[in-house]
Write an enzyme that holds these catalytic residues in place. Structure first.
Site, PDB file in Angstrom:
ATOM      1  N   ARG A 323       0.800  -1.236   0.000  1.00  0.00           N
ATOM      2  CA  ARG A 323       0.000   0.000   0.000  1.00  0.00           C
ATOM      3  C   ARG A 323       0.829   1.282   0.000  1.00  0.00           C
ATOM      4  O   ARG A 323       0.508   2.205  -0.760  1.00  0.00           O
ATOM      5  CB  ARG A 323      -1.016   0.005   1.154  1.00  0.00           C
ATOM      6  CG  ARG A 323      -2.041  -1.136   1.053  1.00  0.00           C
ATOM      7  CD  ARG A 323      -3.210  -0.971   2.019  1.00  0.00           C
ATOM      8  NE  ARG A 323      -4.012   0.168   1.662  1.00  0.00           N
ATOM      9  CZ  ARG A 323      -3.949   1.358   2.237  1.00  0.00           C
ATOM     10  NH1 ARG A 323      -3.142   1.566   3.254  1.00  0.00           N
ATOM     11  NH2 ARG A 323      -4.696   2.341   1.814  1.00  0.00           N
ATOM     12  N   CYS A 354      14.721  -4.756  -3.874  1.00  0.00           N
ATOM     13  CA  CYS A 354      15.525  -3.880  -4.715  1.00  0.00           C
ATOM     14  C   CYS A 354      14.658  -2.939  -5.541  1.00  0.00           C
ATOM     15  O   CYS A 354      14.532  -3.088  -6.756  1.00  0.00           O
ATOM     16  CB  CYS A 354      16.415  -4.715  -5.621  1.00  0.00           C
ATOM     17  SG  CYS A 354      17.439  -5.798  -4.642  1.00  0.00           S
ATOM     18  N   GLU A 355      14.008  -2.012  -4.871  1.00  0.00           N
ATOM     19  CA  GLU A 355      13.175  -0.985  -5.498  1.00  0.00           C
ATOM     20  C   GLU A 355      13.209   0.217  -4.573  1.00  0.00           C
ATOM     21  O   GLU A 355      13.030   0.058  -3.358  1.00  0.00           O
ATOM     22  CB  GLU A 355      11.697  -1.427  -5.576  1.00  0.00           C
ATOM     23  CG  GLU A 355      11.405  -2.623  -6.425  1.00  0.00           C
ATOM     24  CD  GLU A 355      11.167  -2.288  -7.891  1.00  0.00           C
ATOM     25  OE1 GLU A 355      10.948  -1.102  -8.217  1.00  0.00           O
ATOM     26  OE2 GLU A 355      11.234  -3.225  -8.699  1.00  0.00           O
TER      27      GLU A 355
END
Ligand SMILES: *Cc1c(COP(=O)(O)O)cnc(C)c1O
Length: 425
Positions: A323, A354-355
């Protein structure tokens, strides 16, 4: 007990608990990340709806997509709730916990397939919420093939604006949902010509996390007018399905009285629908029932500094609760074991994925957290696990249901074997 907040410190200095169960105990027994739900809170919220709508015949059809865990569906079914489903998979879930609940199921969604329709017809669901002329045609074909009459309701698009995040607003003509309210009469007439279709209701759903009662009232007024026209056309419309979408308060510093919210919501709807006689009301709340009953319990792995920023890295990530990344949603995060005299620090709380979008909070001033500490991400009971994924090949968290002072595992933590089971290298 403060029924609007199941996650509280029983007294200053003691660990955060869900109803009668300490979260540090749960973390030790079941590991982290872990979803924890309060059964009492879920039932309390269900009761708020049945109480507020008590003046009219009604059925609460809990929106399964908000949290589709079998134990939660079973709990709600046992207490008389119906269900709003948006796929054959959700229907299978309902049937798995209660065969008799099928007669309290409404089937929504813009892309129902023939096998999904067949399953729903054979299960004897209450109502199909049809979202296009094409879908109506396919439903007529399937129903006559199986010789099972389908009760239908068109989901009309009332062209009402509701203040919420654009991804979860659905009631404007520009959205993919529903049938233009100006076209509805014509489509009902074509439904009435089909032997195996029974025009039975009118449905609407204007979006999610809507905090004012006004847009619900405005949509219901338009629906009431349409029902009167359809009845004048000779159709016996028995139900109005007003959808879901009632919002909650995710910020703890803002006051929030759930009972009053539901009462205001009910009074806006009942006022708009008062001109209609002999009507059953269907309600499809999702978030309002389960969001605040759940928290995502996580452990801090590392605390690191990059320049001026401090990052608290947790073992939960965006794949577990998307969310914040998807809707820029706010979730309160509180340390499970309060540290005496802890200073506040401004930090980003992030996961290991990994973002850059993998965060739970940004530039948030909160009590200091150190590696090994537990933290609870609150109000995560709706659109938490149900929107989770295995991104980064991360197994999904386990789930625990707290019933008063007892707790039980309702979903095992996934294993890597579970993740790889369907693959053929
Ligand atoms: C998602 C949805 C709901 C539930 O919405 P909440 O905001 O969780 O209450 C109800 N009805 C339909 C048709 C939906 O798509």
């Amino acid at each position: 007990m403060n029924s609007s907040r199941p996650f509280l410190h029983p007294d200053a200095g003691s660990p955060l608990a869900c109803d009668g169960v300490r979260l540090d105990t749960l973390a030790k027994k079941y590991g982290t990340p872990l979803y924890v739900y309060s059964a009492n809170q879920i039932l309390e919220r269900l009761r708020l709806f049945t109480q507020a709508f008590q003046p009219v015949p009604h059925l609460v059809c809990y929106a399964v997509k908000a949290n589709s865990s079998l134990a939660i569906l079973k709990l709600l079914a046992k207490h008389g709730a119906g269900f709003d489903i948006v796929s054959g998979g959700e229907l299978e879930r309902v049937l798995r916990v209660s065969q008799e609940a099928a007669e309290r199921v409404v089937f929504s969604g813009v892309g129902k397939t023939a096998p999904e329709m067949d399953l729903a017809l054979r299960s004897g669901i209450l109502l199909f919420n049809v979202e296009s002329a094409g879908e109506l045609e396919l439903l007529a074909e399937r129903a006559s093939k199986l010789r099972i009459r389908a009760r239908v309701s068109l989901r009309v698009n009332p062209d009402v604006f509701a203040e919420t995040h654009p991804y979860i607003s659905t009631g404007l003509r520009e959205h993919k949902f529903g049938i233009d309210i100006r076209e509805a009469r014509k489509v009902y007439k074509s439904a009435a010509r089909q032997k195996y279709l029974e025009p039975y209701g009118v449905s609407v759903h204007i979006g999610s996390q809507i905090r004012s009662a006004d847009p619900f009232g405005a949509a219901a007024e338009r629906i009431a007018r349409l029902v009167q026209e359809l009845r004048a056309d000779g159709l016996s419309i028995r139900v109005v399905d007003v959808g879901g979408g009632l919002g909650i308060e995710y910020h703890r510093e803002h006051s929030f009285d759930p009972e009053q919210k539901v009462r205001q919501y009910a009074s806006a709807l009942l006022k708009a629908l008062r001109p209609l006689k002999e009507l059953q009301l269907l309600l499809e709340p999702g978030r309002f029932i389960v969001a605040q009953a759940g928290a995502l319990l996580t452990r801090v792995l590392y605390v690191k500094k990059n320049g001026k920023k401090t990052f608290v890295i947790t073992d939960a990530a965006m794949n577990d609760l998307i969310r914040p990344a998807l809707y820029q949603a706010h979730h309160e995060i509180i340390p499970v074991v309060p540290r005496k005299g802890a200073r506040k620090r401004t930090v980003d709380v992030v996961g290991p994925v990994c973002e850059t979008g993998d965060f739970f909070a940004r530039d948030r001033s909160m009590p200091e957290l150190q590696p090994g500490d537990l933290a609870a991400i609150l109000d995560a009971g709706a659109y938490g696990l149900s929107l989770s994924s295995n991104y980064n090949s991360r197994p999904r968290p386990a789930e625990v249901l707290v019933e008063g002072t007892r707790h039980r595992l309702i979903r095992k933590r996934e294993t890597i074997d579970d993740l790889l089971a369907a693959e053929m290298p």
